[in-house]
Every structure is written in structure tokens, then in C-alpha cells.
Design a protein around this motif. Structure first.
Motif, PDB file in Angstrom:
ATOM      1  N   GLY A 168      -2.813 -27.955  54.561  1.00  0.00           N
ATOM      2  CA  GLY A 168      -2.875 -27.140  55.754  1.00  0.00           C
ATOM      3  C   GLY A 168      -4.062 -26.199  55.738  1.00  0.00           C
ATOM      4  O   GLY A 168      -4.622 -25.895  54.687  1.00  0.00           O
ATOM      5  N   VAL A 169      -4.420 -25.741  56.932  1.00  0.00           N
ATOM      6  CA  VAL A 169      -5.499 -24.773  57.115  1.00  0.00           C
ATOM      7  C   VAL A 169      -4.997 -23.686  58.055  1.00  0.00           C
ATOM      8  O   VAL A 169      -4.330 -23.979  59.062  1.00  0.00           O
ATOM      9  CB  VAL A 169      -6.752 -25.434  57.733  1.00  0.00           C
ATOM     10  N   ASP A 170      -5.321 -22.443  57.734  1.00  0.00           N
ATOM     11  CA  ASP A 170      -4.999 -21.333  58.630  1.00  0.00           C
ATOM     12  C   ASP A 170      -5.985 -20.211  58.349  1.00  0.00           C
ATOM     13  O   ASP A 170      -6.336 -19.974  57.185  1.00  0.00           O
ATOM     14  CB  ASP A 170      -3.562 -20.845  58.422  1.00  0.00           C
ATOM     15  N   PHE A 171      -6.440 -19.525  59.392  1.00  0.00           N
ATOM     16  CA  PHE A 171      -7.393 -18.441  59.159  1.00  0.00           C
ATOM     17  C   PHE A 171      -6.706 -17.141  58.771  1.00  0.00           C
ATOM     18  O   PHE A 171      -7.355 -16.153  58.443  1.00  0.00           O
ATOM     19  CB  PHE A 171      -8.287 -18.224  60.383  1.00  0.00           C
ATOM     20  N   ASP A 172      -5.363 -17.130  58.801  1.00  0.00           N
ATOM     21  CA  ASP A 172      -4.589 -15.941  58.468  1.00  0.00           C
ATOM     22  C   ASP A 172      -4.242 -15.967  56.977  1.00  0.00           C
ATOM     23  O   ASP A 172      -3.439 -16.795  56.524  1.00  0.00           O
ATOM     24  CB  ASP A 172      -3.320 -15.929  59.324  1.00  0.00           C
ATOM     25  N   ALA A 173      -4.846 -15.084  56.204  1.00  0.00           N
ATOM     26  CA  ALA A 173      -4.669 -15.094  54.749  1.00  0.00           C
ATOM     27  C   ALA A 173      -3.222 -14.871  54.339  1.00  0.00           C
ATOM     28  O   ALA A 173      -2.748 -15.453  53.356  1.00  0.00           O
ATOM     29  CB  ALA A 173      -5.569 -14.040  54.107  1.00  0.00           C
ATOM     30  N   LYS A 174      -2.503 -14.030  55.072  1.00  0.00           N
ATOM     31  CA  LYS A 174      -1.099 -13.774  54.715  1.00  0.00           C
ATOM     32  C   LYS A 174      -0.246 -15.018  54.931  1.00  0.00           C
ATOM     33  O   LYS A 174       0.642 -15.322  54.128  1.00  0.00           O
ATOM     34  CB  LYS A 174      -0.560 -12.594  55.517  1.00  0.00           C
ATOM     35  N   ALA A 175      -0.494 -15.736  56.020  1.00  0.00           N
ATOM     36  CA  ALA A 175       0.246 -16.975  56.274  1.00  0.00           C
ATOM     37  C   ALA A 175      -0.067 -18.017  55.211  1.00  0.00           C
ATOM     38  O   ALA A 175       0.829 -18.722  54.729  1.00  0.00           O
ATOM     39  CB  ALA A 175      -0.086 -17.506  57.668  1.00  0.00           C
ATOM     40  N   VAL A 176      -1.331 -18.123  54.826  1.00  0.00           N
ATOM     41  CA  VAL A 176      -1.730 -19.076  53.786  1.00  0.00           C
ATOM     42  C   VAL A 176      -1.035 -18.748  52.469  1.00  0.00           C
ATOM     43  O   VAL A 176      -0.568 -19.645  51.747  1.00  0.00           O
ATOM     44  CB  VAL A 176      -3.264 -19.084  53.626  1.00  0.00           C
ATOM     45  N   ALA A 177      -0.937 -17.469  52.149  1.00  0.00           N
ATOM     46  CA  ALA A 177      -0.247 -17.074  50.917  1.00  0.00           C
ATOM     47  C   ALA A 177       1.215 -17.489  50.947  1.00  0.00           C
ATOM     48  O   ALA A 177       1.767 -17.959  49.933  1.00  0.00           O
ATOM     49  CB  ALA A 177      -0.371 -15.568  50.713  1.00  0.00           C
ATOM     50  N   THR A 178       1.867 -17.368  52.099  1.00  0.00           N
ATOM     51  CA  THR A 178       3.255 -17.798  52.226  1.00  0.00           C
ATOM     52  C   THR A 178       3.373 -19.306  52.032  1.00  0.00           C
ATOM     53  O   THR A 178       4.286 -19.787  51.352  1.00  0.00           O
ATOM     54  CB  THR A 178       3.814 -17.400  53.610  1.00  0.00           C
ATOM     55  N   ALA A 179       2.443 -20.071  52.610  1.00  0.00           N
ATOM     56  CA  ALA A 179       2.459 -21.528  52.451  1.00  0.00           C
ATOM     57  C   ALA A 179       2.239 -21.924  50.991  1.00  0.00           C
ATOM     58  O   ALA A 179       2.935 -22.796  50.453  1.00  0.00           O
ATOM     59  CB  ALA A 179       1.393 -22.162  53.345  1.00  0.00           C
ATOM     60  N   ARG A 180       1.284 -21.288  50.333  1.00  0.00           N
ATOM     61  CA  ARG A 180       1.011 -21.617  48.938  1.00  0.00           C
ATOM     62  C   ARG A 180       2.194 -21.293  48.032  1.00  0.00           C
ATOM     63  O   ARG A 180       2.410 -21.964  47.012  1.00  0.00           O
ATOM     64  CB  ARG A 180      -0.231 -20.861  48.472  1.00  0.00           C
ATOM     65  N   SER A 181       2.975 -20.289  48.398  1.00  0.00           N
ATOM     66  CA  SER A 181       4.139 -19.929  47.587  1.00  0.00           C
ATOM     67  C   SER A 181       5.195 -21.030  47.574  1.00  0.00           C
ATOM     68  O   SER A 181       6.098 -21.022  46.738  1.00  0.00           O
ATOM     69  CB  SER A 181       4.759 -18.625  48.104  1.00  0.00           C
ATOM     70  N   GLN A 182       5.073 -21.996  48.517  1.00  0.00           N
ATOM     71  CA  GLN A 182       5.989 -23.136  48.576  1.00  0.00           C
ATOM     72  C   GLN A 182       5.383 -24.384  47.931  1.00  0.00           C
ATOM     73  O   GLN A 182       5.886 -25.490  48.133  1.00  0.00           O
ATOM     74  CB  GLN A 182       6.370 -23.420  50.024  1.00  0.00           C
ATOM     75  N   GLY A 183       4.311 -24.206  47.181  1.00  0.00           N
ATOM     76  CA  GLY A 183       3.686 -25.322  46.482  1.00  0.00           C
ATOM     77  C   GLY A 183       2.821 -26.194  47.353  1.00  0.00           C
ATOM     78  O   GLY A 183       2.536 -27.346  46.994  1.00  0.00           O
ATOM     79  N   LEU A 184       2.347 -25.666  48.468  1.00  0.00           N
ATOM     80  CA  LEU A 184       1.533 -26.444  49.397  1.00  0.00           C
ATOM     81  C   LEU A 184       0.049 -26.198  49.163  1.00  0.00           C
ATOM     82  O   LEU A 184      -0.359 -25.106  48.773  1.00  0.00           O
ATOM     83  CB  LEU A 184       1.883 -26.059  50.836  1.00  0.00           C
ATOM     84  N   ASP A 185      -0.755 -27.231  49.422  1.00  0.00           N
ATOM     85  CA  ASP A 185      -2.207 -27.070  49.448  1.00  0.00           C
ATOM     86  C   ASP A 185      -2.573 -26.461  50.805  1.00  0.00           C
ATOM     87  O   ASP A 185      -2.474 -27.133  51.837  1.00  0.00           O
ATOM     88  CB  ASP A 185      -2.915 -28.419  49.280  1.00  0.00           C
ATOM     89  N   ALA A 186      -2.940 -25.211  50.796  1.00  0.00           N
ATOM     90  CA  ALA A 186      -3.276 -24.518  52.040  1.00  0.00           C
ATOM     91  C   ALA A 186      -4.599 -23.792  51.846  1.00  0.00           C
ATOM     92  O   ALA A 186      -4.827 -23.167  50.798  1.00  0.00           O
ATOM     93  CB  ALA A 186      -2.176 -23.542  52.433  1.00  0.00           C
ATOM     94  N   TYR A 187      -5.461 -23.881  52.860  1.00  0.00           N
ATOM     95  CA  TYR A 187      -6.804 -23.334  52.785  1.00  0.00           C
ATOM     96  C   TYR A 187      -6.987 -22.285  53.874  1.00  0.00           C
ATOM     97  O   TYR A 187      -6.511 -22.459  55.002  1.00  0.00           O
ATOM     98  CB  TYR A 187      -7.843 -24.441  52.946  1.00  0.00           C
TER      99      TYR A 187
END
Length: 346
Positions: A168-187
Motif C-alpha cells: 500500500g501507499v499513503d501520504f499520511d505518515a500516521k496511517a502508514v504507521a498503523t498499516a505497518r503495525s499489521q505486518g503490511l508493506d506500506a510506503y
């Protein structure tokens, strides 16, 4: 517009439509506020007299727009609903349908739920097709999925359970951090800034993203570059011609400074076909009740996602008072609350 709290260098003035580049326009709405999180200032929407796009002008520039997302609702996971007996039965029915049609592995499951879904009015089934983004079951070698604007990663977790290789990609750093906390590749950052190689993905999805970006046509062009031949581009975005917009006008809940451009069927089709996509519009599914309640809350002066969106969208959508409008939007796609597109790369 009231620009209190914004510096002149944080705003950009368009003077013309960001889709068709035509200057002819009329002011549609004034003094639209950030009801999501209360960011200072109010904003104006103009409607293009040529392509009918509704767009914010002036608007935050790319360097400053992050201020609108500091407390945006995609930072956290979706709250769980308390379910009684019938609520748990409805959940199991839905899960059996999603597992069967899309390859999910949801629990709990009601045996035969997939058949029951076909006995209900079709918009209840279409709602879950929309939740699964109308994607086919993945096949070996055809299972790379990119979600642009992935937010907290909720959809990617579900798609991963179905066998998709996800990022996934998102320009919102806080949202990306939430996604990464679930083991996802997020940029973090824009799609264009990631420098993905061409023809990398089999499917790209954008759920309520295209209305947030400064250059929608450029994002569509980048998706075309990243998709393999025959790949799927799925997107959903608020519909400027929605019956709820027609009814509530300036109180339509989709009016907020986060939404830089709002589309119609015609202008959305035009920017997709310009990149060589074969376009098919899909049913949104049960949604009128939620959109009506959210817009009514705005009309009553409610602010904050917790007071506007959560009460409207987390409840059941089976109130009989709204079913005639569900039927109307099922018959006339141009009136449904969101435009939903499944497009294939030729």
C-alpha cells in the motif's frame, strides 16, 4: 473563503478546472468547513460549466495539505460493533458469501449464507461486492495488488487473506504507521514518488483517493504505467450527481476541504479512457441510508467523524424507509452516492 490559520504561501489559486483546464465556472458553495477535524478556515467550491466537475479553489498546496490530515479518521482501525444474535447471523452470512466469491477466510460463517444473499434485495449483496472491490480470486503469477491511499490497511489485510500479494501507499505518515503495525508493506508519500517499475501489478485499487489528489489525471496515468496488460484498476469516489447531494446541497457530507475535486460519470470516464482503460461502472450497494444520515447530521450542525460518519456507517443498512431510494439508485447508477469503477488496461 476565510483563510484564517493559513499562510498565503500554503494556498494555491486555480482559476480554472483541474480536469479540463477550462476557465468557465460558477461558484457553487461558500464557507465549507473542515467538519472532520476542525482545521481552521472555510473554503469555496466552484463547478466547471464544461465538464461539471466540482472543485476547491483556492486549496492547500501539496506542501501544506498534510495539515488537513493530522487528525484524520484513517489513522486508527475501524471500531468493532457490538452484535446481538441477528447481527452475528448477518455477519456469518456475509462472511460465507465473501469467502465463497472472493476467497476470503473470514470467521464466523453461516452455512449457506451465500445462497441467502441471493434471496435478499441485490443491493445488500452489491454492498459486499463493493467491500471486496469486485476483484477476482487471485491466481498464481497474477496476484500482485497495490492499494493507493491504503489508510490503516484494513482492506489489504482482507485481500492478503484471499491470496493477494499486497502493498500500500499513503501520504499520511500516521496511517502508514498503523498499516505497518499489521505486518503490511506500506510506503509513505505520493504514488508517483515511489518509483515502482512499470507493469508490476495485476490490480490497483483507489478507494476514495482520487478526490484527494491535486493532479487526478497524473495519478491515473501512473496507474496505467504500473499495471500489467489486462490488469484491473478499481476506484471509488463521491458522485457529484448523487441523489443525496441533490437533496442536501451544501450539507452533503462529502463536501470538505479534503475533497479537492468531485467527479461525475462523464468526466471520470473521460480521464480513464484517455489512458486507454476500458471502463465499467459498478453498483455501489446498500449506502443510501448511511449517506442520508451523515448528510442529515451535517445539516443539524454535527462535526467530527465520530458524530457524522460512525453513527451513519457502522449501523445496519436495512431500515425499510430507505429501500425505495436504494431501488432508485440501483436502477439509475448516475444517482448513487459513489462512482465505482472496474477498469481494465487494454
Amino acid at each position: 473563503m476565510n483563510s484564517d490559520g493559513w499562510q498565503p504561501g500554503e494556498l494555491e489559486h486555480l482559476g480554472r478546472c483541474p480536469l479540463c483546464d477550462i476557465e468557465r465556472r460558477k461558484k457553487k458553495y461558500s464557507d465549507v468547513d473542515d467538519w472532520h477535524s476542525g482545521t481552521p478556515g472555510t473554503w469555496d467550491y466552484y463547478q466547471c460549466e464544461t465538464c461539471k466537475a466540482l472543485y476547491l479553489d483556492p486549496r492547500p498546496n501539496r506542501a501544506a495539505i498534510g495539515r488537513l490530515y493530522e487528525h484524520y479518521f484513517t489513522h486508527a482501525g475501524t471500531p468493532n460493533r457490538e452484535r446481538g444474535f441477528w447481527g452475528r447471523h448477518a455477519l456469518g452470512t456475509r462472511n460465507d458469501y465473501l469467502n465463497w466469491k472472493y476467497g476470503y477466510r473470514n470467521e464466523p460463517v453461516v452455512l449457506g449464507g451465500r445462497a441467502l444473499m441471493y434471496l435478499l434485495p441485490p443491493w445488500f449483496r452489491w454492498e459486499w461486492d463493493h467491500a471486496a472491490r469486485h476483484l477476482p480470486k487471485p491466481e498464481p503469477g497474477r496476484n500482485r495488488l497495490l492499494d493507493v491511499g491504503c489508510g490503516n490497511g484494513e482492506f489489504l489485510v482482507a485481500a492478503r487473506s484471499a491470496g493477494w500479494q499486497v502493498c500500500g501507499v499513503d501520504f499520511d505518515a500516521k496511517a502508514v504507521a498503523t498499516a505497518r503495525s499489521q505486518g503490511l508493506d506500506a510506503y509513505c508519500g505520493s504514488l508517483e514518488s515511489q518509483s515502482f517499475e512499470a507493469a508490476l501489478f495485476d490490480a490497483i485499487t483507489l478507494s476514495h483517493v482520487i478526490e484527494h489528489v491535486h493532479r487526478p489525471a497524473a495519478v491515473i496515468a501512473e496507474c496505467a504505467r504500473l499495471l500489467k496488460k489486462g490488469g484491473i484498476l478499481w476506484l471509488a469516489t463521491p458522485n457529484v450527481e448523487a441523489i443525496i447531494h441533490r437533496w442536501f446541497g451544501k450539507h452533503w457530507f462529502d463536501l470538505s476541504p479534503h475533497h479537492l475535486v468531485l467527479f461525475s460519470i462523464a468526466n471520470l470516464r473521460a480521464i480513464l479512457e484517455a489512458q486507454g482503460f476500458q471502463v465499467r461502472f459498478e453498483h455501489r450497494g446498500a449506502h443510501v441510508q448511511s449517506h442520508w444520515k451523515a448528510s442529515f447530521a451535517r445539516k443539524q450542525g454535527a462535526d467530527g467523524a465520530e458524530n457524522v460518519c460512525l453513527p451513519a456507517f457502522l449501523g445496519a443498512k436495512s431500515d425499510f424507509r430507505y429501500q425505495s431510494l436504494e431501488l432508485l439508485t440501483a436502477l439509475f447508477l448516475r444517482w448513487q452516492g459513489d462512482l465505482v469503477v472496474s477498469a481494465s488496461k487494454a
